[in-house]
Design a protein around this motif. Structure first.
Motif: not given
Length: 254
Positions: A177-202
């Protein structure tokens, strides 16, 4: 101005006096016990307090008039819910349809909703195949927005809500299911992936997106019946169909 109870008593005494005068004559009225008459009257009281005041006044007038019995007729109160038809997940209460526990009314429909730890946000899920944009519209139709996963508590709550919706058709043991948030899909570290300060568990190992395709810019949650090791966030093309969308409703607006 006279007390209403005193006024009523005055009317009763006047009525008895009139009946007695007509029956035995005014001259005999001075003789004790000369007149015993039954007078039936209907008196409307202003609530329970009005009746108590009347009864108290009657006691104080016992040497003038006595009451053998007070008959208080019972009036059947109409059922305010008679004829009221409520929709799914709701019931009638005092003539109004209200949502059952665990549901909130969104655009006139009672929707299953789970509160976050602050009870300021309520999460609900629409399990209809949607792109991100159509899922966003689905949430907006009910005064909601696509849900943000702000912390681990939000994540655990929403994952738990998604699990019962696993797809068990041929070779499909999962749901998403969709949730809100966008990412930089080519980032290779967790700090640079999310474009908003949201929780992540990939998914699958909790680090960063495993799909570096540049079009996969939007977030979704994935859960598989195999267990917790097969759950987490994924990045996906917003034009792709997901099985549903997670919406959030700000309960402070209720």
């Amino acid at each position: 101005m006279n007390n209403p109870s005193t006024q009523v008593l005055s009317w009763i005494i006047a009525a008895v006096f009139f009946v007695c005068t007509k029956s035995v004559g005014a001259d005999e009225m001075s003789t004790a016990g000369a007149c015993e008459r039954t007078v039936e009257m209907i008196i409307t009281f202003d609530g329970e307090r009005g009746f108590e005041n009347f009864a108290s006044s009657m006691k104080s007038m016992g040497d003038v008039i006595s009451i053998d019995a007070i008959n208080i007729p019972t009036t059947e109160v109409p059922d305010p819910c008679a004829g009221v038809t409520c929709g799914p997940n709701s019931s009638c209460d005092k003539g109004k349809c209200v949502c059952r526990t665990g549901y909130v009314v969104l655009s006139g429909v009672c929707v299953a909703c789970e509160y976050d730890s602050t009870r300021e946000t309520c999460f609900w899920i629409s399990m209809t195949s949607v792109t991100y944009k159509s899922g966003e519209r689905k949430c907006q139709e009910h005064g909601s927005s696509v849900a943000q996963v702000k912390n681990i508590n939000d994540y655990n709550l929403i994952i738990e809500m998604l699990r019962p919706h696993h797809k068990f058709r041929a070779r499909e043991t999962y749901t998403n299911a969709w949730i809100s948030g966008t990412v930089n899909p080519i980032a290779r570290n967790s700090e640079d992936t999310m474009t908003q300060p949201l929780y992540s568990k990939w998914y699958p190992d909790g680090t960063y997106p495993k799909n570096p395709t540049t079009s996969r810019t939007h977030l979704a949650l994935y859960t598989d019946k195999k267990g917790e090791d097969y759950e987490g966030m994924i990045n996906q093309n917003p034009n792709k169909l997901m099985y549903g969308v997670v919406c959030s409703y700000n309960t402070m607006r209720m």
